[in-house]
Design an enzyme around this catalytic site. Structure first.
Site, PDB file in Angstrom:
ATOM      1  CB  SER A  49     -24.283  -8.762  -0.362  1.00 12.69           C
ATOM      2  OG  SER A  49     -25.286  -8.893   0.636  1.00 12.69           O
ATOM      3  CG  HIS A  79     -26.983 -10.030  -3.827  1.00 15.77           C
ATOM      4  ND1 HIS A  79     -27.460 -10.897  -4.797  1.00 15.77           N
ATOM      5  CD2 HIS A  79     -27.129 -10.672  -2.650  1.00 15.77           C
ATOM      6  CE1 HIS A  79     -27.873 -12.015  -4.215  1.00 15.77           C
ATOM      7  NE2 HIS A  79     -27.679 -11.906  -2.910  1.00 15.77           N
ATOM      8  CG  ASP A  88     -28.631 -11.033   0.642  1.00 18.84           C
ATOM      9  OD1 ASP A  88     -28.925 -11.893  -0.202  1.00 18.84           O
ATOM     10  OD2 ASP A  88     -27.486 -10.567   0.752  1.00 18.84           O
ATOM     11  CG  MET A 134     -32.055 -12.880   5.098  1.00 19.56           C
ATOM     12  SD  MET A 134     -30.570 -13.091   6.125  1.00 19.56           S
ATOM     13  CE  MET A 134     -29.284 -12.724   4.928  1.00 19.56           C
ATOM     14  CG  HIS A 161     -30.737 -14.499  -2.397  1.00 22.04           C
ATOM     15  ND1 HIS A 161     -29.562 -14.805  -1.735  1.00 22.04           N
ATOM     16  CD2 HIS A 161     -31.483 -15.634  -2.379  1.00 22.04           C
ATOM     17  CE1 HIS A 161     -29.598 -16.060  -1.345  1.00 22.04           C
ATOM     18  NE2 HIS A 161     -30.757 -16.585  -1.711  1.00 22.04           N
ATOM     19  CG  MET A 219     -31.984 -16.192   1.618  1.00 20.07           C
ATOM     20  SD  MET A 219     -30.389 -15.746   2.337  1.00 20.07           S
ATOM     21  CE  MET A 219     -30.253 -14.057   1.739  1.00 20.07           C
ATOM     22  CG  MET A 262     -27.323 -20.553  -1.527  1.00 20.10           C
ATOM     23  SD  MET A 262     -27.118 -18.746  -1.450  1.00 20.10           S
ATOM     24  CE  MET A 262     -26.360 -18.541   0.171  1.00 20.10           C
ATOM     25  CG  ASP A 307     -24.854 -14.970  -1.743  1.00 15.49           C
ATOM     26  OD1 ASP A 307     -23.916 -14.519  -1.050  1.00 15.49           O
ATOM     27  OD2 ASP A 307     -26.041 -14.631  -1.563  1.00 15.49           O
TER      28      ASP A 307
END
Length: 226
Positions: free
Chosen positions: A12, A37, A39, A41, A70, A72, A141, A177
């Site tokens: 990540s 990966h 992320d 957000m 991913h 979020m 998660m 994750d």
């Protein structure tokens, strides 16, 4: 990318040096990362604000493996096209982030990416039991989403096993994750996970000047996962 259930380590970049993301990605890939990966957000669905589609587009040329994005964010639907055009290979949305999950997953596929669904720790697998035909990946998660460096939640190992049983012979990846390191990797791999997201456990102690440390960390996780 052909489907297989071999263990894949997905560093990540949330734990990478944000001032040097391109070089960090090239370093971990050279040292053995299988996926990258990412992320995004929004500071709303989770209590942190990170990157958007422009950054994903900027790092895309540096990713030679598989870019696993991913989201979020909530709602996710208005941003699917932008993240797909930015070069995401997999776009994963949270089951909790919108009321029409099947339509969201269809939109991801319609925009040319593979579709993943993430489940927070308190969201049961039954939430996605009837839409498995629209899913390429289930992300379990093992922490509360929003921050890196959190402690692994051991009660989620059984949920990983249940997810693996649910998918059966379907070509659906099981990803985990949160808190993955050489101690926890064998627990989730043994339960059926094949994609292990690791942030601080990969990037700790290394740098683009010392990429061999990334390699040592990746190999330690992979060896533990068996």
């Amino acid at each position: 990318m052909p489907f297989d259930r071999s263990i894949k380590i997905a560093p990540s970049i949330l734990s990478a040096d944000f001032a040097n993301l391109g070089a960090e990605i090239r370093a971990v890939e050279t040292e053995g990362a299988d996926w990258i990966h990412v992320d995004p957000m929004d500071g709303h669905f989770v209590p942190n604000l990170t990157i958007g589609p422009n950054v994903v587009a900027a790092i895309r040329p540096h990713v030679t493996t598989f870019m696993d994005v991913h989201l979020m964010i909530a709602p996710a639907d208005p941003y699917i096209e932008a993240f797909a055009k930015a070069g995401s290979d997999m776009i994963t949305v949270h089951a909790e982030a919108g009321p029409h999950l099947h339509r969201t997953l269809q939109s991801i596929r319609d925009h040319g990416a593979k579709a993943g669904v993430a489940l927070n720790m308190t969201t049961p697998l039954s939430h996605i039991a009837h839409i498995l035909d629209a899913v390429d990946l289930i992300l379990v998660m093992t922490i509360n989403p929003g921050f890196g460096g959190q402690k692994f939640t051991r009660s989620m190992v059984e949920k990983v096993a249940q997810a693996r049983a649910m998918v059966g012979d379907r070509p659906i990846h099981i990803e985990v994750d949160g808190g993955i390191d050489p101690v926890t990797a064998p627990l989730v791999a043994g339960a059926g996970a094949d994609v292990l997201v690791a942030g601080s456990a990969v990037f700790k102690g290394g740098s683009v000047e010392r990429p061999e440390v990334y390699g040592e960390n990746i190999r330690a996780i992979r060896a533990a996962a068996g």
